[in-house]
Design an enzyme around this catalytic site. Structure first.
Site, PDB file in Angstrom:
ATOM      1  N   GLU A 135      40.186   7.305  10.342  1.00 21.31           N
ATOM      2  CA  GLU A 135      38.953   7.621  11.083  1.00 21.31           C
ATOM      3  C   GLU A 135      38.384   6.326  11.620  1.00 21.31           C
ATOM      4  O   GLU A 135      38.107   5.403  10.858  1.00 21.31           O
ATOM      5  CB  GLU A 135      37.976   8.370  10.174  1.00 21.31           C
ATOM      6  CG  GLU A 135      38.468   9.766   9.853  1.00 21.31           C
ATOM      7  CD  GLU A 135      38.936  10.517  11.081  1.00 21.31           C
ATOM      8  OE1 GLU A 135      38.201  10.583  12.092  1.00 21.31           O
ATOM      9  OE2 GLU A 135      40.070  11.038  11.075  1.00 21.31           O
ATOM     10  N   CYS A 175      29.200   5.248  13.118  1.00 21.77           N
ATOM     11  CA  CYS A 175      30.274   5.518  14.082  1.00 21.77           C
ATOM     12  C   CYS A 175      29.807   6.567  15.078  1.00 21.77           C
ATOM     13  O   CYS A 175      30.270   6.625  16.200  1.00 21.77           O
ATOM     14  CB  CYS A 175      31.508   5.990  13.353  1.00 21.77           C
ATOM     15  SG  CYS A 175      31.197   7.406  12.318  1.00 21.77           S
TER      16      CYS A 175
END
Ligand code: NAD
Length: 547
Positions: free
Chosen positions: A301, A335
């Site tokens: 990720e 993020c």
């Protein structure tokens, strides 16, 4: 009336059947919660500067090399000093995990889930304390710290239930004359490599998902947040973690981390972090090493360059609020943070005026005092963000901020910065800054807005504010991101409701906190047995797995 539970496994089985509910946020406007948080901050402050060792096979291992974690609001304040694992510790840690795997992989799903439920209970009891560690080690304000701790509890509770559900899976079809089974087996020994920005939730979430499926792991926390990981490790031990199931090895990414990824015994790598490191891991893990007898699995990720589209007919105040919260919550160090607002030309000037006014209201200061925006994580992050601000000054017009904020403690503070009139291909519109810097881009129409939204290499989160059903539907079909939000901010994914993970260079779209996540940590085995007289006498029915 429900009969009292007989034993631990019955307690766990019952917990697993109770519906999952997200942990409630702490209301810090209440005096009792504020006082509890202040007490926790004082208590944790008295524990700052302690030393922590590696934990390998349940043993404390002290090393010469150290990682010193400091408070980004006051870099001279040491949060914890940690033994640093070198590449020479990789074999030791993997061996300990391998030894533990023999037993742990054979425990029932209920037993493994029990560990997660107990850990969740302990964290819930010490919520303020964990919040306080997050304030000191990574500079989260109270609310952001609480969201991190709450998400950790959610991951533990959610994956515990998911593991029990997976263990009772069966094949959709039972062929006549056969008994058909589908079992989800653990992969083996893996590496867990988290980032610093959700140093509890992502670190604990990846670890919990891996071990609840029967895997054992070497956990290498971020160099910027090893103390939170050490506190979590102790809590897991308190919750009954058997030796070697999790081996805690703070170490440098490029040394210990890289060696761990490359090692032929490492069966899988669960990584969350930057695109650059994620791609390196992807390549390194793909290279088969002598003695390796499996294809490594990588769960990666990575970064984002997330946009909010502001349509001309939307509720403008809601859009401004959503953009501000997404861009400057935890200083843009998520993020999922909005780093690009793509605003329709018709409302562009009004939006910019209101945005400027709202951002001007944001307060920056020490997170211990629960100020909205605090420092960025490190000197490196500080220099990087300031560098991008200088680039941004040549690529647009500064609306807010554009500079560092000096404090007596030398904290890494940067004023929330908005730069408008940025071209869609400009560097600050394309590259992940991971700091409090927002680019505002004008779009001439909705087609162009969507084209701009999709013009980066990333595809993590995105949001659209619009009152046009047609445009909301087009966004659902054409806005290419893993987590799309309509008429709400693009941060704050909730476990269970918003399974999380991105497209393209944002990663492998693992969907953490969703119903498919645990599959990534398992390998499915199909077993078909011809029904004979002997097998008919067998006790197990199809789909009745050992829980
Ligand atoms: P990072 O990539 O610098 O570090 C992440 C981890 O990788 C750390 O533990 C680090 O020590 C380790 N590492 C570094 N080099 C390595 C190597 N060569 N081999 C193995 N491990 C290595 O990221 P960071 O600064 O800690 O975190 C911020 C980044 O994480 C941002 O890009 C952010 O977008 C991303 N992030 C993504 C998600 C998501 O779910 N997609 C969530 C949070 C953060």
């Amino acid at each position: 009336m429900i009969a009292p539970a007989q034993d631990a496994s019955e307690v766990t089985a019952r917990s697993a059947q109770a519906p999952f509910v997200n942990e409630e946020f702490v209301d810090f406007t209440l005096g009792e919660n504020r006082r509890a948080m202040q007490a926790a901050l004082a208590d944790v402050e008295s524990q700052l500067g302690r030393s922590y060792d590696l934990v390998i096979g349940g043993r404390r291992v002290r090393t010469e090399g150290k990682i010193v974690s400091s408070n980004p609001a006051q870099p001279a304040q040491v949060v914890g000093t940690h033994s640093r694992a070198g590449s020479e510790h990789v074999q030791q840690a993997l061996d300990a995990a391998q030894t533990a795997f023999a037993d742990w992989s054979r425990r029932s799903a209920v037993e493994r889930a029990g560990l997660l439920f107990r850990a969740a209970t302990l964290i819930r009891e010490r919520k303020f304390e964990f919040c306080a560690w997050l304030v000191y080690e990574v500079g989260k304000n109270w609310g952001e710290a609480d969201a991190d701790v709450g998400e950790t509890i959610d991951f533990l509770e959610f994956y515990a239930r998911e593991a029990v559900r997976l263990a009772s899976a069966t094949t959709p079809i039972q062929l006549p004359g056969e008994r058909n089974q589908l079992r989800y087996l653990p992969l083996g020994v893996g590496a867990v490599i988290p980032p610093w920005n959700f140093p509890l939730a992502i670190m604990a979430g990846m670890t919990a998902a891996a071990i609840v499926c029967g895997n054992t792991v070497v956990l290498k926390p971020s160099e910027d947040a090893p103390t939170i990981a050490a506190r979590f490790m102790s809590l897991l031990e308190e919750a009954g973690l058997p030796d070697g199931v999790v081996n805690l090895c703070p170490g440098a990414g490029a040394e210990f981390g890289a060696a761990l990824v490359e090692h032929p015994q490492t069966r899988f790598v669960a990584f969350t972090g930057s695109k650059t490191v994620g791609l390196q891991i992807h390549e390194r893990a793909a290279r088969t090493q002598p003695g390796q007898h499996f294809i490594k699995r990588t769960i990666l990720e990575m970064g984002g360059k997330d946009s909010i589209l502001v349509d001309n007919d939307c509720d403008l105040d809601a859009a401004v609020q959503g953009v501000v919260a997404s861009a400057f919550g935890f200083n843009g160090q998520k993020c999922s943070a909005c780093s690009r607002a793509i605003v329709d030309a018709e409302i562009y000037d009004t939006f910019c005026d209101r945005l400027q006014a709202k951002v001007a209201e944001l307060k920056t200061g020490d997170p211990v005092e629960n100020v909205y925006t605090g420092p960025v994580i490190s000197e490196k992050a500080y220099r990087k963000a300031l560098g991008y601000i200088e680039i941004g000054k040549t690529e647009g017009t500064v609306l807010n901020g554009g500079h560092a904020i000096e404090t007596p403690g030398g904290g890494y503070y940067i004023a929330p910065t908005v730069i408008k009139d940025v071209a869609p291909a400009a560097r600050i519109a394309q590259e992940e800054i991971f700091g409090p810097v927002l680019a505002v881009i004008k779009s001439q129409n909705f087609d162009e807005a969507l084209a701009i939204a999709n013009n980066t290499e990333y595809g993590l989160t995105g949001a659209i504010y619009s009152n046009s059903r047609a445009n909301l539907e087009r966004a659902q079909n054409e806005f290419h991101v893993g987590n799309l939000y309509l008429n709400r901010k693009c941060t704050g994914a909730m476990v269970g409701a918003h399974p999380f993970g991105g497209f393209n260079m944002s990663g492998t779209d693992s969907k953490a906190g969703g119903p498919d996540y645990l599959l990534l940590f398992t390998q499915a085995q199909s077993i078909a047995e011809k029904i004979t007289k002997a097998s008919q006498a067998a006790e197990k029915q199809p789909g009745q797995m050992d829980l």
